[in-house]
Design a protein around this motif. Structure first.
Motif, short mmCIF file in Angstrom:
data_model
loop_
_atom_site.label_atom_id
_atom_site.label_comp_id
_atom_site.label_asym_id
_atom_site.label_seq_id
_atom_site.Cartn_x
_atom_site.Cartn_y
_atom_site.Cartn_z
N LEU A 194 1.03 -1.10 0.12
CA LEU A 194 -0.03 0.21 0.12
C LEU A 194 0.30 1.56 0.10
N SER A 195 1.99 1.38 1.03
CA SER A 195 2.79 2.35 0.77
C SER A 195 3.88 2.34 1.24
N HIS A 196 4.69 2.65 1.24
CA HIS A 196 6.47 2.15 1.98
C HIS A 196 7.54 3.78 2.04
N HIS A 197 7.91 3.83 3.02
CA HIS A 197 9.06 5.08 2.96
C HIS A 197 10.64 4.52 3.71
N GLN A 198 11.91 4.86 2.72
CA GLN A 198 13.16 4.46 2.93
C GLN A 198 14.19 5.60 3.37
N VAL A 199 15.02 5.19 4.45
CA VAL A 199 16.25 6.26 4.95
C VAL A 199 17.30 5.78 4.56
N GLU A 200 18.43 6.18 3.80
CA GLU A 200 19.90 5.43 3.76
C GLU A 200 19.98 6.28 4.89
N ILE A 201 20.80 5.21 6.14
CA ILE A 201 22.00 5.45 7.11
C ILE A 201 23.12 5.58 6.90
N LYS A 202 23.99 6.16 7.58
CA LYS A 202 25.55 6.44 7.29
C LYS A 202 26.42 5.28 7.79
N GLN A 203 27.37 4.53 7.61
CA GLN A 203 28.15 3.94 8.29
C GLN A 203 29.44 4.42 8.94
N GLU A 204 30.33 3.99 9.40
CA GLU A 204 30.67 4.98 10.39
C GLU A 204 32.09 3.67 9.85
N PHE A 205 33.81 4.13 9.08
CA PHE A 205 34.73 2.87 9.35
C PHE A 205 35.66 3.20 9.99
N PRO A 206 36.25 3.24 11.37
CA PRO A 206 37.26 4.26 11.98
C PRO A 206 38.58 3.24 11.68
N ARG A 207 38.75 2.44 11.69
CA ARG A 207 39.77 1.96 11.57
C ARG A 207 39.08 0.32 9.98
N GLU A 255 10.92 8.76 11.07
CA GLU A 255 11.47 9.61 10.56
C GLU A 255 10.50 8.47 9.01
N CYS A 256 10.90 7.18 9.17
CA CYS A 256 9.84 6.49 7.98
C CYS A 256 8.17 6.42 8.69
N ILE A 257 8.38 5.82 9.90
CA ILE A 257 6.91 5.80 10.35
C ILE A 257 5.94 7.55 9.83
N GLU A 258 6.97 8.47 10.28
CA GLU A 258 6.04 9.72 10.26
C GLU A 258 5.35 9.85 8.61
N LYS A 259 6.22 9.59 7.72
CA LYS A 259 6.61 10.11 6.07
C LYS A 259 5.21 8.80 5.69
N THR A 260 5.59 7.62 6.40
CA THR A 260 4.48 6.63 5.96
C THR A 260 3.29 7.28 6.27
N CYS A 261 2.98 7.40 7.58
CA CYS A 261 1.87 8.02 7.70
C CYS A 261 1.08 8.93 6.90
N GLU A 262 2.24 9.98 6.72
CA GLU A 262 1.27 11.33 5.85
C GLU A 262 1.29 11.02 4.56
N ILE A 316 -4.46 5.25 10.07
CA ILE A 316 -4.08 4.63 10.38
C ILE A 316 -3.74 3.58 11.37
N SER A 317 -5.13 3.69 12.02
CA SER A 317 -5.99 2.99 12.98
C SER A 317 -6.50 1.31 12.24
N ASN A 318 -6.04 1.68 10.77
CA ASN A 318 -6.10 0.38 10.06
C ASN A 318 -4.69 -0.77 10.39
N ILE A 319 -3.96 -0.13 10.58
CA ILE A 319 -2.79 -0.12 11.12
C ILE A 319 -2.87 -1.55 12.26
N LYS A 340 5.56 9.58 17.98
CA LYS A 340 5.01 10.57 18.80
C LYS A 340 3.65 10.60 17.77
N ASN A 341 3.13 10.25 16.86
CA ASN A 341 2.14 10.47 16.55
C ASN A 341 0.85 9.66 16.48
N PHE A 342 0.96 8.13 17.41
CA PHE A 342 0.12 7.24 17.01
C PHE A 342 0.47 5.90 18.08
#
Length: 491
Positions: free
Chosen positions: A31-44, A61-68, A77-80, A241-243
């Motif tokens: 029905l709907s989706h949203h995705q966010v890329e997250i960073k990787q760190e390579f200290p050594r 963030e994904c929850i908020e955007k998907t609800c929108e 969203i109460s149907n979730i 925060k939203n539901f």
């Protein structure tokens, strides 16, 4: 919307994405989706980390955007009705249960900093009694969570102090998210499921409990470990925060979720994910099969508190295959499946596939030819998310998604049949195996007697050699038809 829906957030290891996907539980429609890329760190060199707080924020963030987006579709969203979590399995987090603050970055599944820890521990395992493997199904390796946690306890003072003061909690990414999303320091639920627990090297896959002998061997205090639950049951109330959701019901490691999403519920069914590596799982049913060919034995799923546990044989190659020749990928898959067939005794009738590389139809046809069985790809690519949603909706007390065979929605599949005869397929495979054997031993000073007896010891080297051969003599492939842009490999 009158039809109940389930959502499935997770962290995908190939691009390190956090996403939420919402499905209709009656039709399996996305029905709907949203995705966010997250960073990787390579200290050594060889170290790979992620910020647990960034992962958590990306979920919010994904929850908020998907609800929108659902609102724009006029979906309430109460149907979730339920939330499922799919995640990187071995990635390790330790946090303060009083403040909710991580005590160190998440140590990612492919991190190699624990090599010396593994070498030291291996000296303490009797040669005739590998109790670690017999209890966990896993070899002693940098890959799994126990050695990552051991490293944190040995090297991070904040972790040591929190353990001494009884403030520390350990978990894989699922545990961190569930604890945080169900209240965190204000009553968050500290738990994991059997699939994630089975990848820690601290969990007895026979008794389905944390193992005291293993914890003593790795010197891990059992008080930091999460409660182990089934993969499909209500864990607690999710609060954002939203539901508020009445139920938060499911947790499954990413590869197990893909197995469920591909509906591999029968003994002998297998799926392969083609991404940054090969992730191949074969359902062995309620029988815990120990491989004689270098494969891992792991928990596939346990879909309910009172339901039986199902096991799988698994092969994971974490070498990046974006630059490997395509034939080498397909030949490797053939070798693994042959070993799985010998271990579990059930010939594979077809292979179900997912992952970014499956978008290339030439690769899928090549795989069908080399395996000489059909290769089946679902038209809906989000099989990991679908698996999470299915088990979430099927949980007792939720009951909006039936996993009975007669009730499962038919998923549109693309099917690739072998286009060559069996003799030609066998000749090509035999030729590849000879090439791999001829390549062995030229980059090491170790004697052959001390080498790894597993048939898979040559696979990374085989990737290199065969890719070089194919690029030299396979002009018909190099012409551009079979080479991918890097983006094509990202799932």
């Amino acid at each position: 919307l009158s039809v109940p829906t389930t959502a499935a957030p997770g962290v995908e290891p190939s691009r390190y994405l956090t996403w939420i996907t919402v499905f209709n539980s009656k039709t399996a429609e996305l029905l709907s989706h949203h995705q966010v890329e997250i960073k990787q760190e390579f200290p050594r060199e060889g170290w790979v980390e992620q910020d647990p707080k960034e992962i958590l924020q990306s979920v919010y963030e994904c929850i908020e955007k998907t609800c929108e987006k659902l609102g724009q579709l006029n979906i309430d969203i109460s149907n979730i009705k339920a939330i499922g979590v799919s995640n990187q399995r071995e990635t390790t987090v330790v946090w303060d249960k009083l403040t909710g603050e991580p005590l160190y970055n998440a140590v990612v599944w492919l991190d190699l900093r624990t090599q010396s820890t593994v070498e030291n521990l291996s000296k303490r395992i009797p040669g005739n009694n590998n109790f670690v493997k017999s209890k966990t199904g896993l070899p002693l390796s940098t890959y799994f969570s126990a050695v990552k946690l051991r490293w944190l306890l040995d090297n991070v003072r904040k972790v040591q102090k929190a353990v001494e003061e009884d403030r520390a909690l350990f978990g894989t990414i699922d545990s961190w998210l569930i604890w945080s999303l169900t209240g965190g320091a204000n009553g968050g639920v500290h738990c994991t499921d059997v699939t994630n627990a089975s990848r820690t090297m601290l969990f007895n896959i026979h008794s389905l409990e944390w193992d005291k002998e293993l914890c003593e061997f790795f010197e891990i205090p059992m008080k930091v470990l999460p409660n182990v639950r089934s993969s499909s049951e209500i864990y607690g109330l999710m609060v954002t925060k939203n539901f508020h959701l009445k139920n938060k019901s499911f947790c499954l490691g990413d590869q197990s979720a893909a197995l469920v999403g591909q509906m591999c519920f029968q003994d002998g069914q297998a799926k392969n994910t083609y991404g940054t590596g090969c992730f191949l799982l074969c359902n062995t049913g309620r029988k815990c099969v120990f491989s004689e060919h270098g494969l891992l034995t792991t928990v596939a799923y346990k879909l309910g508190r009172d339901k039986p546990v199902y096991y799988a044989l698994e092969f994971t190659n974490k070498c990046h295959i974006a630059f490997a020749a395509l034939e080498a990928v397909c030949f490797q898959t053939r070798e693994i499946l042959d070993a799985m067939n010998r271990d579990c005794g059930i010939p594979l009738s077809h292979l179900q596939v997912d992952g970014g590389m499956t978008n290339n139809k030439i690769l899928m046809q090549l795989q069908a030819d080399i395996l000489y069985i059909p290769v089946v790809k679902p038209s809906m690519p989000e099989t990991t998310a679908l698996g999470a949603a299915m088990a979430a909706g099927a949980a007792e007390g939720v009951g909006v998604w039936s996993l009975e065979p007669e009730d499962l929605s038919a998923v549109t599949m693309e099917r690739f049949e072998p286009q060559i005869n069996a003799e030609e397929s066998e000749i090509r495979y035999s030729t590849w195996k000879k090439a791999v054997m001829k390549s062995m031993g030229w980059v090491t000073t170790q004697s052959s007697e001390s080498g790894d007896p597993s048939i898979f010891c040559s696979l990374p080297l085989g990737f290199f050699i065969v890719s070089s051969m194919v690029m030299l003599i396979g002009a018909r492939y190099i012409s551009g038809q079979l080479l991918f842009k890097l983006d094509d490999f990202i799932s």
